[in-house]
Design an enzyme around this catalytic site. Structure first.
Site, mmCIF file in Angstrom:
data_model
loop_
_atom_site.group_PDB
_atom_site.id
_atom_site.type_symbol
_atom_site.label_atom_id
_atom_site.label_comp_id
_atom_site.label_asym_id
_atom_site.label_seq_id
_atom_site.Cartn_x
_atom_site.Cartn_y
_atom_site.Cartn_z
ATOM 1 N N GLU A 133 24.895 10.225 39.227
ATOM 2 C CA GLU A 133 24.465 11.586 39.548
ATOM 3 C C GLU A 133 23.216 11.918 38.737
ATOM 4 O O GLU A 133 23.162 11.585 37.562
ATOM 5 C CB GLU A 133 25.552 12.616 39.233
ATOM 6 C CG GLU A 133 25.224 13.977 39.850
ATOM 7 C CD GLU A 133 26.261 15.062 39.566
ATOM 8 O OE1 GLU A 133 27.034 14.925 38.609
ATOM 9 O OE2 GLU A 133 26.279 16.034 40.306
ATOM 10 N N ALA B 30 29.979 14.241 30.246
ATOM 11 C CA ALA B 30 30.962 13.505 31.026
ATOM 12 C C ALA B 30 30.525 13.473 32.487
ATOM 13 O O ALA B 30 29.607 14.193 32.877
ATOM 14 C CB ALA B 30 32.319 14.185 30.921
ATOM 15 N N MET B 31 31.177 12.613 33.277
ATOM 16 C CA MET B 31 30.820 12.507 34.699
ATOM 17 C C MET B 31 32.068 12.260 35.537
ATOM 18 O O MET B 31 32.875 11.386 35.233
ATOM 19 C CB MET B 31 29.804 11.366 34.876
ATOM 20 C CG MET B 31 29.455 11.053 36.319
ATOM 21 S SD MET B 31 28.599 12.443 37.117
ATOM 22 C CE MET B 31 29.105 12.200 38.823
ATOM 23 N N ASN C 157 33.044 10.808 38.294
ATOM 24 C CA ASN C 157 33.260 9.736 39.283
ATOM 25 C C ASN C 157 34.722 9.758 39.737
ATOM 26 O O ASN C 157 35.630 9.773 38.899
ATOM 27 C CB ASN C 157 32.969 8.375 38.659
ATOM 28 C CG ASN C 157 31.671 8.351 37.911
ATOM 29 O OD1 ASN C 157 30.631 8.658 38.461
ATOM 30 N ND2 ASN C 157 31.724 8.020 36.626
ATOM 31 N N HIS D 34 37.427 20.131 32.939
ATOM 32 C CA HIS D 34 36.250 20.311 33.806
ATOM 33 C C HIS D 34 36.129 19.139 34.786
ATOM 34 O O HIS D 34 36.036 19.328 36.000
ATOM 35 C CB HIS D 34 35.014 20.423 32.907
ATOM 36 C CG HIS D 34 33.707 20.563 33.627
ATOM 37 N ND1 HIS D 34 32.956 21.721 33.598
ATOM 38 C CD2 HIS D 34 33.005 19.694 34.406
ATOM 39 C CE1 HIS D 34 31.853 21.551 34.313
ATOM 40 N NE2 HIS D 34 31.854 20.317 34.819
ATOM 41 N N GLU D 35 36.168 17.925 34.243
ATOM 42 C CA GLU D 35 35.974 16.747 35.101
ATOM 43 C C GLU D 35 37.148 16.544 36.058
ATOM 44 O O GLU D 35 36.963 16.114 37.192
ATOM 45 C CB GLU D 35 35.769 15.487 34.249
ATOM 46 C CG GLU D 35 34.609 15.562 33.262
ATOM 47 C CD GLU D 35 33.288 15.957 33.885
ATOM 48 O OE1 GLU D 35 33.047 15.631 35.058
ATOM 49 O OE2 GLU D 35 32.482 16.635 33.204
ATOM 50 N N HIS E 94 36.865 18.670 39.051
ATOM 51 C CA HIS E 94 35.880 18.117 39.990
ATOM 52 C C HIS E 94 36.510 17.130 40.980
ATOM 53 O O HIS E 94 35.934 16.862 42.025
ATOM 54 C CB HIS E 94 34.801 17.337 39.236
ATOM 55 C CG HIS E 94 33.633 18.160 38.786
ATOM 56 N ND1 HIS E 94 33.005 19.084 39.579
ATOM 57 C CD2 HIS E 94 32.950 18.165 37.608
ATOM 58 C CE1 HIS E 94 32.005 19.623 38.909
ATOM 59 N NE2 HIS E 94 31.947 19.089 37.710
ATOM 60 N N GLU F 51 29.646 22.992 39.902
ATOM 61 C CA GLU F 51 29.605 23.211 38.454
ATOM 62 C C GLU F 51 30.143 24.566 38.022
ATOM 63 O O GLU F 51 30.817 24.671 37.005
ATOM 64 C CB GLU F 51 28.190 22.988 37.919
ATOM 65 C CG GLU F 51 27.683 21.563 38.133
ATOM 66 C CD GLU F 51 28.634 20.489 37.588
ATOM 67 O OE1 GLU F 51 29.555 20.819 36.819
ATOM 68 O OE2 GLU F 51 28.468 19.310 37.962
HETATM 69 ZN ZN LIG Z 1 30.607 19.247 36.074
#
Ligand SMILES: [Zn+2]
Length: 828
Positions: free
Chosen positions: A131, A264-265, A267, A298-299, A302, A321
């Protein structure tokens, strides 16, 4: 008539009539050469016959391309980051495209390497960060969020390594003396969520509601994985219950990486984290544990908002977000009620959103973006914090349950697909309708699509209060208005109005508190008599802590924008706010910290007395079973007191630091204070760098590093700035020392000449795709003179870049605001 010149035009946006259905994707990484070979078969659907297929491709060498066995001509367009494949005949329907390619690892993006020490030996792993737009640097692809497809990933690696991806391993085979790892097919998803990690990993495992949850680390760090695993399990259970939709994959991995560009991400099924924002145990300072729990939540949110339902284009990045920010606090509030995250939210999210959006150069929550550089710049406080605060306002307006149900409806309707903000409004309207509630889409759209927010002015008049509104900015009021849902309280009780341009609240009493529970995203400016009345209510603890915070926070914004004199603010907090309460006291300490930087001579006395009062009230040392917010307040008050030169704080810091050095146990919540204030008084450059270099715990390591920006000595600070760019500091952490220097009372003026001198190198090192260069620009926002503003303007006129344009504009405006504040308060 002059003939128009024909220009060959290639768009970086792809043709919507050619869409991917499935990728069979193979990688063979080479750790020594830091390169990889790849091969892919993409099943694509061509809805309108064509002779060319355009895909994204960045820094890749395309060796061969064919469709249904027919060779294609290859042409690269570097600037647009696309490759165009030409066929001799028309193509239509579902066809299979085959491409072989080669590439090099990137710098904290695409497929990149991360270094770490394993029992003193240097080792490497490979990992991905795609991303917003870096999948294209790992394989040619349709790299836009709307092009969802399934992925069958396989990777050929050394036998002693492991591979992790979004899905579980289907099987492994031996091939050419190596290990071929084949993963299960993913659900349909966009390219930016694909993940691949290859290296030596260790993990711990558990499960929740039938989902396997694992935390992966590099060797030797598993003892810091247990608490994150607990947070992850609780978050996953919370969101399954909140959304009333099951998590979609059989497993969820959380991977701690030694090198990582962001926090963080998300995926899908393989979330990646920066070690220091994630790994923790019971001995980790509370603030860091809270951060870990919050980022994990948070992640995980998502996995629904973003992964299951994805925004159609980056214009609606905020849908991802804002929502994840909003939801993470909701989850943590439930998981750890003693942390009071509903109040923490005000300081961390609402205040940040209001501050960022107080600039004329701000942007709407939903913002038009075209280029990749523009995309990178909107991962900011408006997309995260303002958007989240606006969602919270709608939740307050609709009611918690109706809001939750509309999220369920939105996620259910658009699962495995893409959506825009309009779809969310439709779900809200539908659920509100079913419950007989009024729901005005136009009103919501106004908050999302218009920049800025209102300030409501309150003036006492006969039988009540008159309300008027304008747009609030730090530089000057602007004529504008919103439809504002206003909850208020008077002696008669609570009330509600929707304020259009102006309004009136009737009451027999002498006070009114607007924005009850601080659920609205606006500021309130009371006339001085009304403010005085509210002060008395704060002192008597008649107002709830959240409303007391609101009054103080709005007053401070009025000071920063020049509506109220600094003396009046100091006077207000001294008279009315000396009873410790959360989040009010925390907020005042932050504001005093800013004032200590901008107006030291005028505030030093207040800073000392307020910090001392706070410490005397909560105790200088932690009490058993004390309120957890006291731990945060103590560290903050002690640090502030130390910065005023208080000998007692200095001595305490030195004692604690000595114990740290001797590896003795201290109250972990005072580590920051001990390291910072010891450095401020008697910092030793080589002692501190040695402690940083030898520290293995990622959270403590960062504390030693950031403290290097805290010397009360210009020479040492210049040495520390040079050190931040040395090989001893990971690239991802280079910005930390300069960031501390930017708010160091002695050192902040050093930063600008240093950035200017090193600009060419900083620019080269920090390429678009990471936010680092923008970070260096944003740090300059603590400058505060018109002279500096002029210099900055001149410099950045010739030194900007696509991915920092917005940050430059915002930083210049911040400096102008500071200069104005100093002028109005005669601080020059
Ligand atoms: Zn985020």
């Amino acid at each position: 008539m002059k003939k128009k010149k024909r220009r060959f035009f290639v768009n970086e946006r792809l043709n919507p009539n050619t869409t991917p259905l499935n990728y069979d994707l193979f990688f063979e990484p080479d750790f020594k050469k830091l390169a990889f070979k790849g091969f892919e078969k993409i099943k694509i659907n061509i809805k309108k016959k064509t002779k060319k297929i355009t895909l994204h491709s960045k820094n890749l060498k395309i060796k061969k391309a064919s469709v249904e066995g027919l060779k294609l001509k290859i042409k690269n367009f570097k600037k647009q980051e696309v490759v165009v494949l030409y066929s001799n005949t028309f193509l239509t329907g579902v066809v299979e495209l085959e491409i072989s390619f080669e590439g090099k690892t990137g710098d904290l993006k695409g497929l990149y390497k991360s270094d770490y020490l394993n029992k003193g030996e240097k080792e490497q792993l490979l990992t991905t960060q795609f991303e917003a737009a870096d999948a294209r640097s790992a394989f040619p692809c349709f790299d836009e969020p709307a092009f969802k497809a399934t992925f069958n990933l396989s990777v050929l690696i050394s036998e002693n390594l492991e591979a992790i991806s979004n899905t579980e391993i289907k099987k492994t085979e031996l091939k050419k003396g190596k290990k071929l790892v084949i993963f299960n097919q993913t659900p349909v998803m966009p390219t930016y969520l694909l993940y691949l990690g290859v290296g030596k990993f260790e993990f711990i495992e558990s499960s929740v509601n039938g989902v396997k949850v694992r935390v992966y680390t590099t060797p030797g760090k598993l003892k810091l994985a247990k608490l994150p695993l607990e947070y992850a399990k609780k978050s996953l259970a919370f969101f399954e219950d909140y959304f009333k939709i099951k998590y979609q994959l059989p497993k969820l991995d959380l991977i701690a990486l030694p090198d990582f560009p962001a926090g963080a991400m998300e995926n899908w099924g393989a979330i990646t984290f920066r070690e220091a924002s994630f790994l923790c145990d019971e001995n980790t300072p509370l603030a860091n544990k809270q951060n870990s729990a919050m980022i994990i939540a948070h992640e995980i949110s998502h996995q629904w908002f973003g992964d299951l339902v994805t925004m159609k284009w980056w214009d609606d990045l905020w849908l991802n977000e804002s929502f994840a920010t909003f939801a993470s606090y909701k989850a943590v509030e439930k998981i750890k009620p003693e942390w009071k995250f509903n109040l923490h939210y005000l300081l961390d999210v609402v205040d940040q959103g209001l501050t960022a959006d107080a600039l004329i150069s701000t942007h709407p929550v939903s913002v038009k973006v075209k280029t990749v550089g523009e995309i990178e710049e909107i991962f900011d406080a408006i997309s995260y914090e303002k958007g989240s605060s606006v969602l919270r306002m709608f939740e307050d307006f609709m009611g918690e349950e109706a809001f939750r149900q509309s999220l369920h409806d939105y996620l259910k309707t658009h699962s495995y697909s893409n959506a825009t903000q309009k779809h969310l409004w439709l779900s809200m309207k539908k659920i509100a309708g079913e419950r007989g509630l009024q729901f005005n889409v136009k009103m919501i759209e106004e908050w999302v699509n218009k920049p800025g927010y209102p300030v409501v002015k309150v003036k006492k008049s006969e039988n009540g209060f008159t309300l008027t509104q304008n747009r609030f900015t730090l530089l000057q009021d602007k004529k504008d208005s919103w439809s504002i849902p206003i909850h208020y309280q008077t002696v008669e009780g609570e009330g509600f109005i929707t304020l259009e341009k102006n309004g009136f609240i009737q009451t027999t009493g002498s006070w009114v508190k607007l924005n009850l529970n601080q659920a609205g995203f606006y500021r309130v400016f009371y006339d001085s008599a009304s403010l005085e009345e509210l002060g008395v209510l704060i002192k008597k603890k008649f107002l709830k802590p959240v409303d007391a915070w609101g009054v103080e926070n709005d007053l401070f914004a009025s000071v920063r924008s020049g509506r109220v004199k600094l003396e009046n603010y100091l006077n207000f907090i001294e008279r009315f706010c000396d009873n410790v309460s959360y989040p009010l006291t925390d907020s005042i300490l932050s504001h005093l910290s800013w004032l200590l930087l901008m107006a030291r001579s005028k505030v030093e006395k207040t800073v000392t007395s307020f910090s001392l009062k706070t410490l005397d009230s909560i105790g200088w040392r932690a009490a058993p079973n004390e309120d957890s917010v006291n731990k945060l307040l103590r560290s903050k008050a002690l640090t502030l007191l130390g910065l005023t030169g208080n000998w007692r704080a200095a001595r305490l810091a030195e004692n604690l630091f000595m114990k740290l050095k001797q590896k003795k146990k201290i109250d972990s919540n005072l580590k920051n204070f001990a390291i910072y204030i010891k450095t401020w008084f008697k910092g030793d450059f080589s002692e501190l760098t040695l402690m940083y270099e030898n520290e293995l715990n990622p959270v403590d390591k960062i504390k030693f590093l950031t403290a290097l920006g805290m010397f009360n000595d210009r020479k040492k600070l210049l040495k520390a700035l040079a050190y931040s760019e040395s090989s001893k500091v990971k690239h991802q952490d280079s910005f930390r020392i300069p960031l501390t220097v930017s708010s160091n009372p002695t050192g902040r003026k050093l930063l600008w000449p240093w950035v200017r001198k090193n600009w060419a190198r900083l620019k080269k090192r920090n390429q678009p795709g990471t936010h680092f260069l923008g970070d260096y620009v944003a740090m300059l926002g603590t400058l505060d003179t018109y002279k500096e503003l002029k210099e900055l303007k001149k410099f950045f006129k010739n030194n900007d870049r696509d991915d920092i344009k917005r940050t430059i504009k915002e930083t210049l405006e911040r400096v102008e605001c500071n200069a104005k504040f100093k002028k109005l308060n005669s601080l020059n």
